[in-house]
Write a protein that holds these residues in place. Structure first.
Motif, PDB file in Angstrom:
ATOM      1  N   SER A  41       0.810  -1.204   0.000  1.00  0.00           N
ATOM      2  CA  SER A  41       0.000   0.000   0.000  1.00  0.00           C
ATOM      3  C   SER A  41       0.848   1.261   0.000  1.00  0.00           C
ATOM      4  O   SER A  41       0.383   2.330  -0.370  1.00  0.00           O
ATOM      5  N   SER A  42       2.111   1.190   0.424  1.00  0.00           N
ATOM      6  CA  SER A  42       2.968   2.370   0.456  1.00  0.00           C
ATOM      7  C   SER A  42       3.736   2.561  -0.840  1.00  0.00           C
ATOM      8  O   SER A  42       4.438   3.557  -1.000  1.00  0.00           O
ATOM      9  N   GLN A  43       3.660   1.624  -1.791  1.00  0.00           N
ATOM     10  CA  GLN A  43       4.353   1.741  -3.067  1.00  0.00           C
ATOM     11  C   GLN A  43       3.513   2.533  -4.053  1.00  0.00           C
ATOM     12  O   GLN A  43       2.291   2.521  -4.014  1.00  0.00           O
ATOM     13  N   ALA A  44       4.171   3.226  -5.001  1.00  0.00           N
ATOM     14  CA  ALA A  44       3.467   3.974  -6.052  1.00  0.00           C
ATOM     15  C   ALA A  44       2.884   2.988  -7.055  1.00  0.00           C
ATOM     16  O   ALA A  44       3.565   2.073  -7.527  1.00  0.00           O
ATOM     17  N   LYS A 300     -17.479  10.775 -11.322  1.00  0.00           N
ATOM     18  CA  LYS A 300     -16.186  11.287 -10.890  1.00  0.00           C
ATOM     19  C   LYS A 300     -15.070  10.636 -11.694  1.00  0.00           C
ATOM     20  O   LYS A 300     -15.268   9.616 -12.367  1.00  0.00           O
ATOM     21  N   VAL A 301     -13.879  11.259 -11.598  1.00  0.00           N
ATOM     22  CA  VAL A 301     -12.669  10.706 -12.200  1.00  0.00           C
ATOM     23  C   VAL A 301     -11.532  10.885 -11.200  1.00  0.00           C
ATOM     24  O   VAL A 301     -11.614  11.697 -10.264  1.00  0.00           O
ATOM     25  N   PHE A 302     -10.469  10.108 -11.415  1.00  0.00           N
ATOM     26  CA  PHE A 302      -9.244  10.276 -10.646  1.00  0.00           C
ATOM     27  C   PHE A 302      -8.239  11.031 -11.501  1.00  0.00           C
ATOM     28  O   PHE A 302      -8.043  10.698 -12.679  1.00  0.00           O
ATOM     29  N   VAL A 303      -7.617  12.043 -10.910  1.00  0.00           N
ATOM     30  CA  VAL A 303      -6.564  12.786 -11.600  1.00  0.00           C
ATOM     31  C   VAL A 303      -5.294  12.710 -10.770  1.00  0.00           C
ATOM     32  O   VAL A 303      -5.335  12.463  -9.550  1.00  0.00           O
ATOM     33  N   SER A 304      -4.184  12.903 -11.437  1.00  0.00           N
ATOM     34  CA  SER A 304      -2.894  12.897 -10.747  1.00  0.00           C
ATOM     35  C   SER A 304      -2.373  14.328 -10.660  1.00  0.00           C
ATOM     36  O   SER A 304      -2.298  15.027 -11.666  1.00  0.00           O
ATOM     37  N   LYS A 305      -2.033  14.740  -9.437  1.00  0.00           N
ATOM     38  CA  LYS A 305      -1.470  16.069  -9.212  1.00  0.00           C
ATOM     39  C   LYS A 305      -0.271  15.934  -8.282  1.00  0.00           C
ATOM     40  O   LYS A 305      -0.409  15.452  -7.163  1.00  0.00           O
ATOM     41  N   ASN A 306       0.900  16.311  -8.807  1.00  0.00           N
ATOM     42  CA  ASN A 306       2.158  16.180  -8.048  1.00  0.00           C
ATOM     43  C   ASN A 306       2.391  14.743  -7.603  1.00  0.00           C
ATOM     44  O   ASN A 306       2.877  14.487  -6.495  1.00  0.00           O
ATOM     45  N   GLY A 307       2.021  13.792  -8.456  1.00  0.00           N
ATOM     46  CA  GLY A 307       2.261  12.382  -8.170  1.00  0.00           C
ATOM     47  C   GLY A 307       1.284  11.751  -7.216  1.00  0.00           C
ATOM     48  O   GLY A 307       1.457  10.589  -6.841  1.00  0.00           O
ATOM     49  N   LYS A 308       0.252  12.482  -6.784  1.00  0.00           N
ATOM     50  CA  LYS A 308      -0.733  11.957  -5.858  1.00  0.00           C
ATOM     51  C   LYS A 308      -2.116  11.935  -6.522  1.00  0.00           C
ATOM     52  O   LYS A 308      -2.419  12.733  -7.401  1.00  0.00           O
ATOM     53  N   VAL A 309      -2.948  11.023  -6.055  1.00  0.00           N
ATOM     54  CA  VAL A 309      -4.285  10.852  -6.620  1.00  0.00           C
ATOM     55  C   VAL A 309      -5.253  11.853  -6.002  1.00  0.00           C
ATOM     56  O   VAL A 309      -5.273  12.030  -4.776  1.00  0.00           O
ATOM     57  N   PRO A 349       0.160   7.587  -3.946  1.00  0.00           N
ATOM     58  CA  PRO A 349       1.154   7.935  -4.970  1.00  0.00           C
ATOM     59  C   PRO A 349       1.001   7.033  -6.199  1.00  0.00           C
ATOM     60  O   PRO A 349       0.649   5.857  -6.078  1.00  0.00           O
ATOM     61  N   VAL A 350       1.255   7.599  -7.369  1.00  0.00           N
ATOM     62  CA  VAL A 350       1.145   6.828  -8.603  1.00  0.00           C
ATOM     63  C   VAL A 350       2.306   7.156  -9.532  1.00  0.00           C
ATOM     64  O   VAL A 350       2.846   8.269  -9.508  1.00  0.00           O
TER      65      VAL A 350
END
Length: 359
Positions: A41-44, A300-309, A349-350
């Motif tokens: 769970s802590s891995q991107a 809704k959608v998921f977006v990535s901002k600064n590497g976070k969801v 993180p992603v």
């Protein structure tokens, strides 16, 4: 050493041996556990994503229709008679007024000849009566009787000439002759079909659209269509007539368009797949359909901002085969995640694998 002491000594020795054997294994397991990687769970998470960009979007309505000739008529004779001449080739172009089929009209021509002799006699009689009237040798009534006789003969000649023309079947417009259904020498009546003449340049396209689009479809609107046999070719046309009522049984409105057909590639009866643009958005944001998560009263959608969801609530518009228009909730340049939707959580993180938007 008594028996009890001996038993205790043996027990201690056995416990020592067990500890000597087990301790290294326990220590190794503890060491491995301390050196093990962090929880999953802590891995991107590796995900695919697209960058939302504004672009021109045509709101296309896709329907089916049928091609019909611009004009077509089944030629039938107005009188009965025997075919004495066929003056066209099947499948060839014909001109308006061109003689196609002639029926035997010898009887009508004989009657015209007879009336022409009568006409000459009546003309001479009318001339003499006119001269006598000038000298007041006859009454006005006698002259009018001679004039009426002449005019009656002239009218009878015109009637016969009209009958003569009914024995000559001509092309009503420029077009293409179909397959003839009579042969020279055939005796035909007014119910017999002779040949069909088609005008197919331009050609018409008949189709229907749901009644809810009635206010968005107008005369002059452009359309594109494809037909069987020319799947890789896109033909163009424009709407020129709209039925002024919605069909109560289908709740659709009938539309007719025309398309140039100089090469005669398009034929009446062909099935057409039509794309009609009913509106255009100059700046529309599109994302893949699979990126949208439907909820009870929203999407809704998921977006990535600064590497976070991050989660964004959106509103959508036009849906296409692969993509959907977002009308609110996203900005130009936002990175929308398209895979791993079920595993994503806000703040996770992603690692992004950017892919192009599939048209």
């Amino acid at each position: 050493m008594n028996k009890t002491a001996k038993t205790i000594l043996i027990s201690v020795i056995i416990l020592g041996l067990i500890a000597f054997i087990v301790y290294p294994k326990v220590k190794k397991e503890v060491t491995e556990e301390e050196n093990s990687p962090v929880p999953q769970s802590s891995q991107a998470l590796e995900v695919n994503a697209v960058v939302a960009q504004s672009q021109k979007l045509d709101n296309d309505l896709r329907v089916t229709g049928s091609l019909t000739s611009n004009e077509s008529v089944v030629l039938k004779p107005e009188v009965s008679g025997r075919v004495i001449q066929i003056n066209f080739e099947e499948g060839q172009r014909v001109k308006k007024g061109q003689l196609l089929i002639a029926l035997d009209a010898s009887e009508v021509r004989a009657e015209i000849d007879k009336l022409n002799f009568t006409k000459k006699l009546n003309e001479d009689n009318e001339y003499r009566q006119k001269q006598l009237l000038k000298k007041e040798a006859i009454s006005q009534e006698e002259y009018e009787t001679a004039l009426t006789t002449l005019n009656t003969t002239l009218a009878e000649i015109r009637v016969r000439e009209v009958q003569l023309q009914k024995h000559l079947i001509r092309a009503p417009f420029d077009g293409i002759a179909g397959l003839r259904k009579v042969s020279p020498g055939s005796y035909i009546s007014s119910s017999d079909e002779l040949v069909t003449v088609y005008s197919i340049n331009p050609i018409k396209i008949d189709f229907s659209v749901p009644g809810k689009y009635a206010a968005q479809v107008n005369e002059g609107d452009k359309l594109q269509f494809q037909v069987d046999g020319y799947e890789n070719e896109l033909f163009k046309g424009s709407i020129y007539a709209i039925e002024p009522q919605i069909d109560p049984s289908t709740r659709s409105i009938s539309i007719r368009a025309t398309s140039a057909n100089k090469e005669n590639k398009l034929l009446p009866g062909q099935f057409a797949k039509i794309r009609l643009t009913i509106s255009t958005f100059q700046e529309a944001i599109l994302i893949p359909t699979e990126a949208v998560i439907p909820e009870l009263n929203s999407k809704k959608v998921f977006v990535s901002k600064n590497g976070k969801v991050e989660t964004r609530e959106i509103e959508t518009g036009i849906r296409m085969s692969n993509n959907i228009q977002v009308t609110s909730g996203l900005n130009n340049g936002d990175t929308v995640i398209t895979t791993g939707i079920l595993q994503l959580r806000t703040g996770m993180p992603v690692n992004l694998n950017l892919i192009p938007l599939n048209e």
